[in-house]
Design a protein around this motif. Sequence first.
Motif, PDB file in Angstrom:
ATOM      1  N   ARG A 126       0.849  -1.193   0.000  1.00 57.33           N
ATOM      2  CA  ARG A 126       0.000   0.000   0.000  1.00 57.33           C
ATOM      3  C   ARG A 126       0.883   1.241   0.000  1.00 57.33           C
ATOM      4  O   ARG A 126       1.804   1.375   0.814  1.00 57.33           O
ATOM      5  CB  ARG A 126      -0.903  -0.004   1.221  1.00 57.33           C
ATOM      6  CG  ARG A 126      -1.908   1.091   1.139  1.00 57.33           C
ATOM      7  CD  ARG A 126      -3.135   0.732   1.879  1.00 57.33           C
ATOM      8  NE  ARG A 126      -4.089   1.809   1.677  1.00 57.33           N
ATOM      9  CZ  ARG A 126      -5.226   1.873   2.288  1.00 57.33           C
ATOM     10  NH1 ARG A 126      -5.567   0.936   3.121  1.00 57.33           N
ATOM     11  NH2 ARG A 126      -6.025   2.874   2.071  1.00 57.33           N
ATOM     12  N   LYS A 127       0.594   2.110  -0.929  1.00 54.66           N
ATOM     13  CA  LYS A 127       1.371   3.326  -1.111  1.00 54.66           C
ATOM     14  C   LYS A 127       1.186   4.260   0.083  1.00 54.66           C
ATOM     15  O   LYS A 127       0.058   4.494   0.510  1.00 54.66           O
ATOM     16  CB  LYS A 127       0.899   4.005  -2.390  1.00 54.66           C
ATOM     17  CG  LYS A 127       1.738   5.130  -2.861  1.00 54.66           C
ATOM     18  CD  LYS A 127       1.223   5.545  -4.220  1.00 54.66           C
ATOM     19  CE  LYS A 127       1.721   6.890  -4.606  1.00 54.66           C
ATOM     20  NZ  LYS A 127       1.185   7.301  -5.896  1.00 54.66           N
ATOM     21  N   PRO A 128       2.288   4.783   0.622  1.00 52.10           N
ATOM     22  CA  PRO A 128       2.177   5.693   1.756  1.00 52.10           C
ATOM     23  C   PRO A 128       1.387   6.948   1.378  1.00 52.10           C
ATOM     24  O   PRO A 128       1.490   7.441   0.263  1.00 52.10           O
ATOM     25  CB  PRO A 128       3.623   6.061   2.073  1.00 52.10           C
ATOM     26  CG  PRO A 128       4.454   5.031   1.398  1.00 52.10           C
ATOM     27  CD  PRO A 128       3.666   4.557   0.223  1.00 52.10           C
ATOM     28  N   VAL A 129       0.632   7.451   2.334  1.00 43.81           N
ATOM     29  CA  VAL A 129      -0.134   8.666   2.108  1.00 43.81           C
ATOM     30  C   VAL A 129       0.558   9.832   2.802  1.00 43.81           C
ATOM     31  O   VAL A 129       0.685  10.910   2.243  1.00 43.81           O
ATOM     32  CB  VAL A 129      -1.583   8.510   2.625  1.00 43.81           C
ATOM     33  CG1 VAL A 129      -2.359   9.792   2.462  1.00 43.81           C
ATOM     34  CG2 VAL A 129      -2.275   7.359   1.906  1.00 43.81           C
ATOM     35  N   GLN A 130       1.037   9.613   4.004  1.00 48.05           N
ATOM     36  CA  GLN A 130       1.720  10.649   4.773  1.00 48.05           C
ATOM     37  C   GLN A 130       3.234  10.461   4.666  1.00 48.05           C
ATOM     38  O   GLN A 130       3.720   9.342   4.530  1.00 48.05           O
ATOM     39  CB  GLN A 130       1.317  10.560   6.249  1.00 48.05           C
ATOM     40  CG  GLN A 130      -0.175  10.673   6.485  1.00 48.05           C
ATOM     41  CD  GLN A 130      -0.720  12.018   6.065  1.00 48.05           C
ATOM     42  OE1 GLN A 130      -0.066  13.043   6.222  1.00 48.05           O
ATOM     43  NE2 GLN A 130      -1.930  12.014   5.526  1.00 48.05           N
ATOM     44  N   ALA A 131       3.958  11.564   4.744  1.00 41.69           N
ATOM     45  CA  ALA A 131       5.417  11.511   4.632  1.00 41.69           C
ATOM     46  C   ALA A 131       6.029  10.535   5.634  1.00 41.69           C
ATOM     47  O   ALA A 131       6.959   9.803   5.307  1.00 41.69           O
ATOM     48  CB  ALA A 131       6.014  12.908   4.812  1.00 41.69           C
ATOM     49  N   GLU A 132       5.475  10.484   6.867  1.00 45.58           N
ATOM     50  CA  GLU A 132       6.022   9.597   7.894  1.00 45.58           C
ATOM     51  C   GLU A 132       5.871   8.129   7.510  1.00 45.58           C
ATOM     52  O   GLU A 132       6.642   7.279   7.944  1.00 45.58           O
ATOM     53  CB  GLU A 132       5.325   9.824   9.234  1.00 45.58           C
ATOM     54  CG  GLU A 132       5.314  11.247   9.731  1.00 45.58           C
ATOM     55  CD  GLU A 132       4.188  12.084   9.113  1.00 45.58           C
ATOM     56  OE1 GLU A 132       3.044  11.629   9.045  1.00 45.58           O
ATOM     57  OE2 GLU A 132       4.494  13.199   8.675  1.00 45.58           O
ATOM     58  N   GLU A 133       4.856   7.815   6.702  1.00 46.25           N
ATOM     59  CA  GLU A 133       4.616   6.428   6.312  1.00 46.25           C
ATOM     60  C   GLU A 133       5.669   5.915   5.323  1.00 46.25           C
ATOM     61  O   GLU A 133       5.800   4.714   5.136  1.00 46.25           O
ATOM     62  CB  GLU A 133       3.222   6.293   5.694  1.00 46.25           C
ATOM     63  CG  GLU A 133       2.103   6.565   6.672  1.00 46.25           C
ATOM     64  CD  GLU A 133       0.737   6.561   6.010  1.00 46.25           C
ATOM     65  OE1 GLU A 133       0.650   6.769   4.777  1.00 46.25           O
ATOM     66  OE2 GLU A 133      -0.247   6.358   6.728  1.00 46.25           O
ATOM     67  N   PHE A 134       6.396   6.819   4.694  1.00 45.99           N
ATOM     68  CA  PHE A 134       7.401   6.396   3.724  1.00 45.99           C
ATOM     69  C   PHE A 134       8.525   5.608   4.384  1.00 45.99           C
ATOM     70  O   PHE A 134       9.109   4.726   3.774  1.00 45.99           O
ATOM     71  CB  PHE A 134       7.966   7.602   2.962  1.00 45.99           C
ATOM     72  CG  PHE A 134       7.136   7.974   1.775  1.00 45.99           C
ATOM     73  CD1 PHE A 134       7.441   7.469   0.520  1.00 45.99           C
ATOM     74  CD2 PHE A 134       6.047   8.801   1.902  1.00 45.99           C
ATOM     75  CE1 PHE A 134       6.664   7.794  -0.579  1.00 45.99           C
ATOM     76  CE2 PHE A 134       5.273   9.138   0.815  1.00 45.99           C
ATOM     77  CZ  PHE A 134       5.579   8.639  -0.425  1.00 45.99           C
ATOM     78  N   ILE A 135       8.832   5.906   5.637  1.00 53.84           N
ATOM     79  CA  ILE A 135       9.885   5.168   6.335  1.00 53.84           C
ATOM     80  C   ILE A 135       9.487   3.701   6.457  1.00 53.84           C
ATOM     81  O   ILE A 135      10.273   2.795   6.160  1.00 53.84           O
ATOM     82  CB  ILE A 135      10.178   5.795   7.709  1.00 53.84           C
ATOM     83  CG1 ILE A 135      10.762   7.207   7.513  1.00 53.84           C
ATOM     84  CG2 ILE A 135      11.130   4.924   8.518  1.00 53.84           C
ATOM     85  CD1 ILE A 135      10.813   8.038   8.764  1.00 53.84           C
ATOM     86  N   ALA A 136       8.248   3.441   6.875  1.00 57.13           N
ATOM     87  CA  ALA A 136       7.762   2.063   6.978  1.00 57.13           C
ATOM     88  C   ALA A 136       7.706   1.412   5.596  1.00 57.13           C
ATOM     89  O   ALA A 136       8.037   0.235   5.441  1.00 57.13           O
ATOM     90  CB  ALA A 136       6.377   2.028   7.634  1.00 57.13           C
TER      91      ALA A 136
END
Length: 155
Positions: A126-136
């Motif tokens: 699942r594509k990250p929506v928030q910038a913080e989710e990009f790390i995960a």
Amino acid sequence: MASADEADETDLGERIDILLVEPNPGDTRLFEENFRDAKLMNAVHAVTDGEEALDFLHQRGEYADAPRPDLVLLELQLPGTSGTAVLSELQNEPPLDEIRVIVLTSSEMGEEIVRSHDIEADEYIRKPVQAEEFIAFVQEVEDFWFAIVKNESDD
């Protein structure tokens, strides 16, 4: 549009070329920054649509000297040639069929859409929506890549 330090290497000492097929420039920037920070690989190549992706993969036109990617991160919602058409071509053409593909989905429906076309990706994230989710997200890609490398070295 390669962006990464050519001298970087992964923990496994391998060069990893990733082709990011992403139409949103803001998302592309976040992907590139987070992969660079994670030091997962030494080259991210980004294209914005399906036609460019196929040119890159077939090494034609302006991409004649482009490296064959080890991994493709493929957004399904592309202008022009769709992500499912790109995935289908990847699966039906040797040696492109050996390239690992992670389909980037905006929802759980993305995986169902791909499968409804009788094609299959190696992984769906699942594509990250928030910038913080990009790390995960980067960690998921890293885990996927290292699992592949480990499985291939065990063979």
